[in-house]
Design a protein around this motif. Structure first.
Motif, mmCIF file in Angstrom:
data_model
loop_
_atom_site.group_PDB
_atom_site.id
_atom_site.type_symbol
_atom_site.label_atom_id
_atom_site.label_comp_id
_atom_site.label_asym_id
_atom_site.label_seq_id
_atom_site.Cartn_x
_atom_site.Cartn_y
_atom_site.Cartn_z
ATOM 1 N N GLU A 174 -5.560 4.465 1.322
ATOM 2 C CA GLU A 174 -5.409 5.673 0.516
ATOM 3 C C GLU A 174 -5.588 6.897 1.407
ATOM 4 N N GLY A 186 -9.190 11.295 -0.275
ATOM 5 C CA GLY A 186 -9.667 10.680 -1.495
ATOM 6 C C GLY A 186 -10.806 9.699 -1.303
ATOM 7 N N ASN A 187 -11.234 9.421 -0.071
ATOM 8 C CA ASN A 187 -12.300 8.442 0.154
ATOM 9 C C ASN A 187 -13.427 8.991 1.016
ATOM 10 N N ASN A 206 -0.404 14.210 3.570
ATOM 11 C CA ASN A 206 -0.364 13.101 2.606
ATOM 12 C C ASN A 206 1.062 12.626 2.361
ATOM 13 N N SER A 245 0.842 -1.193 0.000
ATOM 14 C CA SER A 245 0.000 0.000 0.000
ATOM 15 C C SER A 245 0.878 1.244 0.000
ATOM 16 N N ARG A 246 0.246 2.374 -0.124
ATOM 17 C CA ARG A 246 0.988 3.630 -0.186
ATOM 18 C C ARG A 246 1.404 4.130 1.190
ATOM 19 N N TYR A 296 2.036 8.913 3.334
ATOM 20 C CA TYR A 296 1.806 8.107 2.139
ATOM 21 C C TYR A 296 2.917 8.347 1.112
#
Length: 890
Positions: free
Chosen positions: A109, A113-114, A182, A88-89, A186
């Motif tokens: 994520e 974004g979700n 972020n 994953s990121r 990430y």
């Protein structure tokens, strides 16, 4: 006094015979032939590199492994391994507990974004909960390491860092810094990172070194692993030309009729230190006093044998190695002479400078007659004028010439980790145990213990309750007449309970039991036993008459024993005093143990530093034997079919007839080519902790506690530490610096000269499949048009093997020429007959014009010449006169 000037005309010294000589030389490996053993060594390293790159590429993926808890007696699938996936990121946050916990709660994520926001994961309540969990973990660490000041300080630093991080994250969320958050938690593009790792894997071990042709990937490996090279030998000759008086070292003024005695004491600091510390080496030191300081030729020999880049040689030393791509004989000789010129001049200049800078004279003026080994100078002035004397040191002018005396083809290969087969010394040292004689046995105060008072007596009077009771023949149970057959009147009664109060002579005691010892006709019991709290040691109890008969006596006398025990406060002060005394004694004993431990470490450090080194010749011979083992057994005989010892013996004789094994050289690779091949540290103690967990009294100038430093121990009495101590090297206690370098070297390059006249046979032997193989020998040689064979054929039209054959023939012819007796015309109708390599011993010094020459017509020319100025131990008094007006010497 005139200043010494350079001697430009040396013709007057022609014919001076050399007083000493020394062999030296250069070794030049060649490129183009990829030997089988070296190629295998190179490929093995490349394979390991490729595997490491594959492992590094695989680390970019996320493993899928599930392991269930194994229940006793329960069968089932305990381990489930599946194919991994692209990770994953989410970034791993291993530097902070706060960031790690937050990362574990985040989605795969970024929240933006979700539908979620960063405030859902980073807020006041969430951070407070995480901080509380971190606080509990750090408190557990503090409880375990409360006595460790460094651990406490680390906990404080971590706590402060986590507190600041929490505040910073809240600020980033409040400012809506989504981009920063972020990037903090990430990766931007996981597949891009995997692609970069894949590019590294594609490159593999074929990465090009800067400066090498990127289109020729074999160029690097071909230059490194060529098994053939050329050794050019040279002999240095030393000629004593002249002596002169140097600059003044002292000045003496003598008044008329005066006499002065000067004692010249020649001191050399190194020699003095060695005499003081190692009396066993007195004779050896005296020999060095004569030769090491004054003889340039022996200094050259010593410097050559102690060169770290050179392992050892029986008959010659080869301190310079440089690869060459040309096989032309004249080219290699030209380059060899240039290298030798630079190296020899630097070496002799360094030695001469060392002699000049390390020489010291001390003059002592005294009026006493002493027995001394110093040189005494007596100056007397019987005249009537003031006289001046200068004491000047006698200097030597030594000329050095270098002659080419031959060339040899040689086979070279590598031995990895050569020091693994050499043992290291172990010091036998018994530490003196700690002595507690100075700590007397303490006199501990006596504790209060339970005791009994046996001299007590209890008096019980006969006390009727109502009239009519008598003490004659009546038996009373619990105070009531036992015989109730009364015709007239009621039962007789007496007092059955008698309260008692007792005191203990010692404070803070309580009564634990009362023991009554009546006669057989009397039965008594103790009831309501109580001790008063406090230090009064007061107790009460009641004596009950269970069954008694007074037999007409007015009272009963019953022996009584009182059992006293200390209460909870009776021994408090005494126990505290005993504990303090025992603690003081324990601390004193611990101090003695620490003192003995530190003294043992000091003794060992000092003893280790003063261990006499083994002779360098023995150490070098051991190293040569180790290299012999690996070369002869692993290289020479590894692929040969030898069914019995007879065959092995024949193979050994054949190899010895082709190669001069006894003259094998080996070059020790510097440790920094592969740092820390051997991880080791001094083992004088378990870490830095002493007996009882206390820290050793170690003192430094800073950096001693930094992680990763290879620290070592010294004392104020120890000798200077060995080479490699600061590098964490594996050290041999009785070895020298070269042995330590050998033990830690990642590899050595071994060079075995080919015997003269056996060059063609050696080429065939080496080119065989069983030894090195012919890989690369069939390639066309690429060189200058001027390079031709003995018969005039250009090298460019031949293969590498054919060029090597021509080179072997040239070396063979040069060796044959060195054996021929030749006539040399010295002029003035003087001629000598000698071999070319020995002619200097016959006609002596022959000045070389220009100081450096590279002629091609003479195969064994004098290639280099220079003059060195060396001091001597002699002091010469010279009478001088000064102009009283100008003050200058007349």
């Amino acid at each position: 006094m005139p200043t010494p000037r350079a001697m430009l005309d040396l013709s007057s010294y022609a014919g001076v015979l050399p007083y000493a000589s020394e062999l030296t030389g250069t070794f030049q490996p060649m490129i183009g032939w990829k030997g089988g053993r070296s190629s295998g060594r190179f490929e093995a390293g490349a394979a390991r590199d490729r595997r490491k790159l594959l492992d590094r590429f695989a680390e970019q993926f996320q493993a899928k492994v599930e392991m269930a808890a194994a229940a006793a007696g329960t069968p089932g699938d305990l381990l489930d391994i599946q194919i991994g996936v692209i990770p994953s990121r989410l970034r791993m946050q291993g530097t902070s507990m706060l960031l790690s916990v937050i990362a574990s709660r985040l989605p795969p994520e970024p929240p933006s974004g979700n539908g979620a926001t960063w405030k859902d994961f980073i807020n006041q309540d969430a951070l407070s909960s995480i901080i509380e969990e971190i606080e509990n973990n750090l408190e557990a660490v503090l409880k375990r390491s409360a006595r460790n000041a460094e651990a406490v300080e680390r906990v404080r630093s971590i706590a402060e860092s986590e507190s600041r991080l929490a505040a910073a994250l809240l600020m980033l969320v409040a400012k809506d810094e989504t981009g920063i958050l972020n990037s903090l938690f990430y990766f931007a593009d996981v597949e891009k990172i995997i692609g970069q790792s894949l590019d590294d894997l594609r490159a593999g071990s074929d990465r090009i070194v800067p400066g090498v042709d990127p289109t020729d990937r074999d160029q690097l490996s071909g230059g490194v692993i060529s098994p053939l090279g050329i050794i050019h030998l040279y002999r240095q000759y030393f000629f004593e030309l002249d002596t002169f008086l140097g600059t003044p070292v002292h000045h003496v003024w003598l008044a008329p009729g005066a006499t002065v005695e000067l004692n010249e004491i020649h001191t050399r600091k190194e020699v003095t230190e060695r005499l003081l510390s190692r009396l066993i080496e007195t004779i050896r030191t005296s020999e060095q006093t004569v030769t090491v300081r004054d003889e340039l030729s022996d200094e050259m020999r010593e410097d050559s044998s102690n060169d770290l880049s050179l392992g050892a040689s029986v008959t010659a030393s080869y301190p310079k190695v440089s690869a060459t791509a040309t096989f032309d004989m004249s080219r290699t000789q030209e380059r060899s002479r240039e290298e030798l010129h630079k190296q020899s001049r630097e070496q002799s200049s360094k030695i001469a400078a060392s002699i000049r800078s390390n020489y010291q004279s001390t003059f002592r003026s005294t009026t006493e007659l002493t027995d001394t080994s110093s040189v005494k100078h007596v100056f007397a002035n019987p005249g009537n004028d003031l006289k001046n004397y200068e004491l000047r040191r006698k200097m030597r002018q030594v000329a050095i010439q270098v002659q080419d005396i031959g060339s040899f083809l040689s086979w070279q290969s590598y031995v990895d980790d050569p020091g693994r087969e050499l043992g290291v010394a172990q010091l036998v040292h018994v530490a003196k145990p700690a002595s507690f004689d100075s700590i007397p046995d303490p006199e501990l105060p006596a504790r209060h213990e339970p005791f009994a008072e046996t001299d007590k007596a209890l008096t019980i009077p006969f006390l009727p309750v109502r009239g009519g009771a008598d003490n004659r023949g009546e038996v009373y149970r619990n105070g009531v007449e036992e015989n109730d057959e009364e015709t007239w009147g009621s039962l007789e009664r007496i007092q059955a309970d008698f309260p008692q109060t007792v005191y203990c002579a010692k404070p803070n005691h309580e009564l634990s039991a009362v023991e009554l010892r009546p006669t057989d006709a009397v039965q008594l019991s103790v009831r309501n036993l109580q001790s008063e709290a406090g230090s009064a040691s007061k107790a009460t109890f009641t004596v009950h008459l269970d069954l008694v008969s007074f037999d007409g006596k007015p009272q009963l006398n019953v022996p009584m024993v009182l059992h006293w025990v200390p209460n909870a406060n009776a021994n408090t002060e005494i126990d505290a005093s005993i504990k303090e005394i025992e603690t003081n004694r324990t601390n004193a004993m611990r101090a003695e143990v620490e003192k003995a431990f530190v003294e043992a470490v000091r003794e060992r450090v000092t003893a280790v530093s003063k261990i006499v080194r083994r002779p360098s010749t023995d150490l070098r011979e051991e190293e040569r034997i180790v290299v012999y083992r690996r070369l002869v057994q692993d290289m020479l005989m590894n692929k040969l079919r030898m069914p019995d010892d007879r065959t092995r013996h024949i193979a050994a004789e054949v190899i010895n007839s082709i190669f001069d094994v006894e003259k094998m050289l080996y070059y020790v690779a510097p440790e920094w080519w592969r740092p820390r091949l051997h991880h080791s540290q001094q083992e004088f103690a378990s870490g830095a902790a002493g007996a009882g967990g206390a820290t050793l009294p170690l003192v430094g100038w800073g950096g001693t506690r930094e992680v990763g430093r290879d620290n070592y121990m010294i004392t104020d009495d120890s000798e200077p530490a060995r080479l490699g101590s600061s590098l964490g090297w594996l050290l041999q206690l009785d070895g020298d610096n070269m042995r330590n370098a050998f033990l830690n070297a990642p590899w050595v390059k071994a060079v075995i000269p080919i015997r003269p006249g056996q060059e063609a046979t050696a080429l065939k032997w080496l080119a065989s499949v069983e030894v090195e193989g012919a890989n690369g020998l069939d390639a066309v040689y690429s060189g200058d048009d001027s390079e031709v064979t003995l018969d005039g054929t250009p090298y460019n039209q031949l293969t590498i093997f054919e060029v090597l054959q021509d080179l072997a023939e040239r070396i063979k012819q040069k060796h044959q020429a060195s054996e021929k007796i030749t006539e040399y015309d010295l002029g003035d109708n003087n001629t000598v007959h000698a071999r070319p390599v020995d002619r200097v011993f016959e006609y002596g010094f022959n000045p070389l014009q220009g100081g450096f020459s590279m002629p091609d017509d003479d195969k064994f020319p004098i290639v280099d010449q220079w003059v060195e100025i060396l001091p001597t131990d002699q002091i010469v008094p010279v009478e001088v006169t000064y102009d009283p007006i100008t003050g200058r010497q007349v």
